[in-house]
Design a protein around this motif. Sequence first.
Motif, PDB file in Angstrom:
ATOM      1  N   GLU A 161       2.231   0.118  -5.560  1.00  0.00           N
ATOM      2  CA  GLU A 161       3.140   1.172  -6.002  1.00  0.00           C
ATOM      3  C   GLU A 161       2.881   1.518  -7.463  1.00  0.00           C
ATOM      4  N   ILE A 169       0.856  -1.183   0.000  1.00  0.00           N
ATOM      5  CA  ILE A 169       0.000   0.000   0.000  1.00  0.00           C
ATOM      6  C   ILE A 169       0.890   1.231   0.000  1.00  0.00           C
ATOM      7  N   THR A 170       0.612   2.162  -0.894  1.00  0.00           N
ATOM      8  CA  THR A 170       1.426   3.353  -1.074  1.00  0.00           C
ATOM      9  C   THR A 170       0.538   4.586  -1.007  1.00  0.00           C
ATOM     10  N   GLU A 171       1.018   5.628  -0.362  1.00  0.00           N
ATOM     11  CA  GLU A 171       0.234   6.853  -0.207  1.00  0.00           C
ATOM     12  C   GLU A 171       0.866   7.989  -1.014  1.00  0.00           C
ATOM     13  N   ALA A 190       0.016   3.884  -7.635  1.00  0.00           N
ATOM     14  CA  ALA A 190       0.440   5.200  -7.124  1.00  0.00           C
ATOM     15  C   ALA A 190       1.324   5.918  -8.149  1.00  0.00           C
ATOM     16  N   ASP A 204      -0.223  12.134  -2.003  1.00  0.00           N
ATOM     17  CA  ASP A 204      -1.158  13.244  -1.785  1.00  0.00           C
ATOM     18  C   ASP A 204      -2.263  12.887  -0.792  1.00  0.00           C
ATOM     19  N   GLY A 205      -1.953  12.064   0.203  1.00  0.00           N
ATOM     20  CA  GLY A 205      -2.937  11.667   1.198  1.00  0.00           C
ATOM     21  C   GLY A 205      -3.918  10.611   0.713  1.00  0.00           C
ATOM     22  N   ILE A 206      -3.676  10.046  -0.468  1.00  0.00           N
ATOM     23  CA  ILE A 206      -4.548   9.011  -1.036  1.00  0.00           C
ATOM     24  C   ILE A 206      -3.808   7.686  -0.952  1.00  0.00           C
ATOM     25  N   ARG A 207      -4.487   6.669  -0.410  1.00  0.00           N
ATOM     26  CA  ARG A 207      -3.887   5.331  -0.305  1.00  0.00           C
ATOM     27  C   ARG A 207      -4.190   4.523  -1.561  1.00  0.00           C
ATOM     28  N   PHE A 208      -3.147   3.975  -2.158  1.00  0.00           N
ATOM     29  CA  PHE A 208      -3.276   3.135  -3.344  1.00  0.00           C
ATOM     30  C   PHE A 208      -2.892   1.700  -2.988  1.00  0.00           C
ATOM     31  N   ASP A 209      -3.512   0.741  -3.663  1.00  0.00           N
ATOM     32  CA  ASP A 209      -3.283  -0.670  -3.365  1.00  0.00           C
ATOM     33  C   ASP A 209      -1.918  -1.171  -3.811  1.00  0.00           C
TER      34      ASP A 209
END
Length: 140
Positions: free
Chosen positions: A50, A39-41, A53, A43-48
């Motif tokens: 890399e 999980i990679t963040e 992201a 701009d404050g958004i969590r992506f499942d």
Amino acid sequence: MTTWNELPAHLVSKIRSDSVTAPANLPGAEPKLKYGNSITEVDGIRFDSEKEADYYWDLHWLMREGTVKEVELQPKFVLQPGYKREGKKIRPIIYKADFKVTEAGGHVYYVDTKGMKTPVYLLKKKMLLYRYPDIDFREV
């Protein structure tokens, strides 16, 4: 409180590994993801992953230079509506793409970033392209 690593050997040998929650999955522990993604963040958004992201970051730069007008995260498509059978509710089949991208010229396309193409993903993709034949769908 005793942690997993502190259990006496005579107790560890009596625990079935499939009957308990693994230490990595206990509350407060970082979850271990199924396909090794992290999980990679951004701009404050969590992506499942890399990869997802990184693609968002690329879209972010395209927005700054004016090539892309708008980016929507996780747009949903109903592949099969929900229904009732014998008094039970059957949930709809939903496909969520990673991104809906609107270019400056107005063209819209949908993107899914994939590291692993699972059988469920392949089936939903087939249903998506059948149900929405004019969609511009891209895999990255």
